[in-house]
Every structure is written in C-alpha cells, then in structure tokens.
Design an enzyme around this catalytic site. Structure first.
Site, short mmCIF file in Angstrom:
data_model
loop_
_atom_site.label_atom_id
_atom_site.label_comp_id
_atom_site.label_asym_id
_atom_site.label_seq_id
_atom_site.Cartn_x
_atom_site.Cartn_y
_atom_site.Cartn_z
N ASP A 43 18.18 18.35 51.72
CA ASP A 43 18.03 19.51 52.58
C ASP A 43 17.44 19.23 53.97
OD1 ASP A 43 18.26 20.20 49.93
OD2 ASP A 43 16.41 21.36 49.83
N ASP A 62 10.41 26.55 48.40
CA ASP A 62 11.15 26.60 49.66
C ASP A 62 10.75 27.78 50.55
OD1 ASP A 62 12.41 24.54 48.30
OD2 ASP A 62 14.20 25.71 47.80
N1 DQQ Z 1 16.05 20.64 47.21
C1 DQQ Z 1 16.41 21.90 46.65
C2 DQQ Z 1 15.21 22.74 46.96
C3 DQQ Z 1 14.09 21.81 46.73
C4 DQQ Z 1 14.62 20.52 47.26
C5 DQQ Z 1 17.69 22.44 47.23
C6 DQQ Z 1 14.19 19.31 46.47
O1 DQQ Z 1 15.10 23.89 46.17
O2 DQQ Z 1 12.91 22.20 47.42
O3 DQQ Z 1 18.63 21.44 47.42
O4 DQQ Z 1 14.71 18.13 47.04
#
Ligand code: DQQ
Length: 569
Positions: free
Chosen positions: A61, A185
C-alpha cells in the site's frame, strides 16, 4: 496477521492455477523468471521504467501521501528483507513532480511494543501551524492492531527524513466490540463543526465492514463516536478507508463526499458518493445498495489499497494505489522484487454528480517522446492494424479516439450482466464477433500475435440508453505458465453515446503493467502481464475490430516514454 491470511488464500488459489500450467512448462524453454536460479538480467524485462517501485523487495500500500512545503512525500508498505510480504515498515520517498522520486531512509521501523510486529497502513494530516503528523496501525507485541502517532523530528528538514514515536503510543486500542485483528488503516484527519478532529479507522464490526469514527481535541486523545462514519453488511472488513470531498470541474462545480473502502474479500477498491451529515457525524450514501457489486469501482483491475491526498499546490486530488504482481511467489523471489504503484491519478467528480473520473497526472506527459500521430483509420469487421510507427510498444502512452459509424447493431443488454461484467468480458472476448465491438487495442503483442493483452469495448443497447462494456483480457497475455491471467471488466456510463458516437481509450504501457482509461476516465483497468516476447523478441501495438459495424480511429497518438528517475539512489 489477517492480511497474511488473505495473501495465503490468494497464493493457494494461484498455486492451484499454476498446476494446470505446469504441463506446458515441461515442453518449453522459458527465459523469464521461473525459479530462484533465473538469469537476473533477463528478469529485469518485467521491471517498470516509469512506475513507482523501490530497487528491490516487496512493496504494497501507498501510505500518507502529502504535499508539504514544496515537496511531495510518499510512504509505502515495504519488506526490507525480501520480495514476499512480511516485516512491514514504512519506507519513504520524496519528489517535486510525483513522477521522479528520491529514496530516503525508512520513516517508521518496528521498534516499539506498539508496532514491533509491523507498521501497517495509515495517513498523514497537517495540523495547525503547518505541523505534519502520521497516524498508522501498529501490530503490537500481542498481535493486536492499535493506532499510533509519529512526528517529524526536525521541521526545518525539507525532506522530513526522521520520524519519532512518542512513548504515549498507542493512541487507540481495539477494545469493547472491536475485533483486534480487523481494526486498521486510519484516514487523514478532518475538523468538524465543533472544532474537534475526526478520523475513521477501517474495521469489521459485528460481521459488517465499517469505518469507525473517532474524535479528538488535540490529535492525541481520541474518543470513539457513537456511530461509525458508515458501515455495511454487504462485506467483511474495510481496509484503507479514504474520506474526502470531490469537486466537479468548473467554477462552483457540484461537490460530493466520497467514501472509499478496500474490500479484502475481493482485493478491489470500491467507493460511494453521498452527503456528510455533520450533525450526526455520519456519511449518507446516495446509493446504499446492500450488494458491493453495485458500488462504484475505482478500478476494475489489479489495483488495491488506494490512498488520496489534496495537492494544495495545484488544487487537485491525487490518488495512488498498489498493483500486486500476478506471477508466482517463486517468480517474485527470483526477480527480487514485487509490487508497484500505479501512476498517480487526478480524481474529480463528473458533472453529472454520479461518478468519479480519473486521469493520469499531467506530469507523466513530460516523459513522452517520439510522437506518432495517425488519423482516420477505418477498422472494418475483422481488421487488425498494426501501429508500426511506435518504436517501443512496451514503454508507451497511447491515446485513441474511436468513432462509431452506427449504433444500430448494438446487441441487447441483459440487466443481469450488470452484476458481473468481468464474466461477460470472459464470455464475450475480443475475438468473439459482436455488433458494435469488440474493438480496441492489442497491447504487448508478440510478432505472431499469439501473445497479446486485449483492451476493448463492446456497446449494448439497454431500455432507453446504450451501455459500454470495457474489458482487459489477460488470458493470452503470456505463454509462460504459472501466471494469474484473469479478464477484468466493467460498464462505463458514457454520456450520450447516441449523439457523440465516440469512445476514447488511453493506455499507459510499462513492461509488466498496462493501465487503461476508458471514456475519458469513466472506467479504469490496471493489469499486470508478463509476455515472453518481452524477453525473447519485440512487442507490438495493434488496433482491431471484431464487430459487424465499422469503427473509425479518428485519432491515435502514441509516444514512447522515457525512463523516470525512481528511487535510483
Ligand atoms: N495492507 C493492507 C492494510 C494493512 C496493510 C491492505 C498491511 O489493511 O494495513 O493491503 O501491509
């Protein structure tokens, strides 16, 4: 480790898929990555030339993008130890144009009890007196997802290289009815009527996907609001929520709030448009369908965990996203890298107020070179016409405008198809004869056309309108075994097709990624592809039409793209 579990299922799915491909593998000699023994020079053919990626290792991300004192900052989920997901920290790069990037030292590493199992996704917010802060999810020593804060150590450093975490972390813990492994997040903060800060955190609450709302007077002490900003029983956990005001083009353009959520169960990004009820502190969507297949889609393809920010320099909203590899885990180990970010897109509200539009940021055009300009090419039924003038079809930007002679032969639309356009694209492929379409482009095609990715349109007649199906079919993108080669698709809400009779297609091609924008940004599809032809020979661009109605290419402009300077230091 909820995310690891979802990747596990994805890998499981992929490995079943690979088994079928292995039969073919025994009969052919493959030059591109198959195993850790692969020739690394050849494996470089799949690295991108102008998409964001670090020199090596795994990324996912985009986190906390922001514009601060003349510099764009981008943080991202990064595994410093290898090219599979794990050991996640926040890496950090800076830029003055969002295309060329300088790599800095990591901003957040796994150093405290509230994040020693991972520094997961989050956002930046610029507080009063121009003070940027990061809110991120830490995986604590008990594997709980908690929300932490970090501050730049030195505000006079234009690059904000060093970040510090106060000892009073975590700020928010998963207590009460919150599931400690589905709570993450945090969004960028915003201020409500009462002057208090607000953020939303992605979660699963009682089996529903949710954006949980918190309020704070000082950005440190947070109190959970009575109601979530929004929740829906149509899906499980919402990852990476994003909440902002989208503005339509032009003075006094209409505005609508956007709530974007990444659904782990589909690994796709969705959005809703609606109102923000500031008295009740809730988001009220215009369309509260209890079926996520009816929600808006940011992209129909391999595109996840997108995150936007407002660029105060150019007064636009910009969106980044992660595009995962769709080769095998052993290929990723062999390549030594996995994951890229899509070209930043401007995102705004269509003047109808019904949907978002997206377009690659104008800065990417600075990489264009060797322009090819074609006009008025008639594509009769069965036509396949190569754009020979384009020198390097694997590193290009192509803009085509198609004119439809007539809509008379548009096939009738079965309303059930609206729920599963991806399946429709699978069934009505680029080579399946149609009425108006399929027509479009064959990208990264081998000399003999056996390998190609078809990006195309097909027009259907509904009760009192026309609907345009846009597809990106990866099934013939590569002869290599062991790849995930789906077909992606969605319907575009093209304004007044009957009057306009035109559909545009823009495609950014960069070795292993094809980003396509249909109908001026009404529909976007990102695809990851690994043609053998990239390693063994050359690739080509063709336009085609397999509909029974002639289609004309009014204009086709194509450019080769220069390599951008991305994290080369
Ligand atoms: N990637 C997810 C998120 C989390 C992160 C989404 C962990 O929910 O915080 O791709 O690498």
């Amino acid at each position: 480790m909820a995310v690891a579990v979802s990747f596990f299922f994805l890998f499981l799915y992929f490995s079943l898929f690979f088994e079928n491909g292995e039969v073919e593998a025994n009969q052919r000699v493959f030059l591109c990555p198959q195993s850790p023994k692969v020739n690394s020079i050849v494996s470089k053919q799949y690295r991108t030339a102008y998409h964001f990626q670090p020199p090596k290792n795994w990324i996912n991300d985009p986190n906390g993008p922001m514009y601060y004192k003349g510099i764009y900052h981008l943080f991202y989920q990064y595994n410093p130890n290898g090219s599979l997901w794990g050991n996640i920290i926040w890496a950090h790069s800076v830029s003055t144009d969002l295309i060329n990037w300088i790599r800095l030292e990591p901003a957040l590493e796994r150093t405290t009890p509230s994040d020693n199992n991972g520094c997961w996704s989050g956002s930046t917010t610029i507080l009063a007196r121009d003070r940027p802060v990061v809110l991120y999810t830490g995986i604590d020593s008990n594997n709980r997802e908690v929300q932490n804060i970090a501050y730049p150590v030195n505000l006079t450093d234009p690059y904000l290289r060093k970040w510090t975490k106060p000892t009073y972390n975590p700020l928010i813990q998963p207590v009460g009815d919150l599931n400690s492994t589905e709570f993450r997040d945090p969004t960028t903060g915003w201020v409500g009527k009462d002057g208090l800060w607000r953020i939303a955190v992605g979660a699963e609450l009682g089996g529903k996907g949710a954006a949980i709302l918190y309020k704070s007077i000082d950005f440190v002490h947070w109190i959970r609001a009575k109601d979530p900003l929004h929740s829906s029983s149509a899906s499980g956990v919402w990852e990476c929520p994003d909440f902002y005001l989208a503005v339509a083009d032009g003075d006094g353009g209409e505005t609508k709030y956007v709530l974007k959520m990444s659904l782990r169960e589909t690994l796709m990004d969705y959005y809703m448009l609606g109102k923000y009820d500031k008295e009740r502190d809730i988001f009220v969507p215009n369309n509260a369908a209890n079926d996520y297949r009816l929600w808006g889609r940011i992209d129909f393809g391999n595109f996840y965990a997108s995150k936007s920010f407002f660029d105060s320099q150019k007064h636009r909203r910009i969106l980044f996203a992660w595009s995962n590899e769709s080769d095998s885990a052993s290929d990723d180990v062999a390549k030594g890298w996995a994951g890229i970010h899509t070209i930043p897109r401007t995102v705004w509200l269509d003047s109808s107020g019904k949907q978002l539009l997206q377009w690659p940021i104008e800065e990417v055009e600075s990489l264009r070179t060797d322009e090819v300009h074609l006009q008025d090419i008639e594509l009769n039924t069965g036509a396949v016409s190569e754009v020979r003038e384009l020198k390097k079809a694997s590193q290009a930007d192509v803009e085509a405008e198609f004119e439809l002679h007539s809509l008379e032969r548009a096939e009738p639309l079965d309303p059930n198809w609206l729920l599963d356009p991806q399946k429709l694209c699978e069934e009505q492929s680029a080579s399946a004869p149609g009425g108006v379409g399929p027509f479009g482009l064959l990208l990264l095609a081998s000399d003999d056309l056996v390998e190609h990715t078809a990006v195309y349109f097909r027009v259907y007649r509904s009760q009192n309108n026309y609907m345009v199906l846009m597809c990106s079919d990866q099934r013939r993108s590569s002869l290599r075994p062991g790849l995930y080669k789906p077909t992606y698709g969605g319907f575009l809400d093209v304004v007044d097709l009957q009057k306009e009779r035109r559909i545009s297609l823009r495609t950014l091609i960069d070795h292993s990624v094809i980003e396509s924008f249909g109908g001026g940004g009404r529909g976007c599809i990102t695809a990851r592809v690994y043609p053998e032809a990239l390693c063994t020979g050359s690739t080509h661009l063709h336009a085609f039409n397999n509909g029974s109605t002639t289609v004309k290419i009014l204009t086709l402009k194509a450019w080769n793209m220069r390599k951008a300077k991305i994290n080369e230091n």
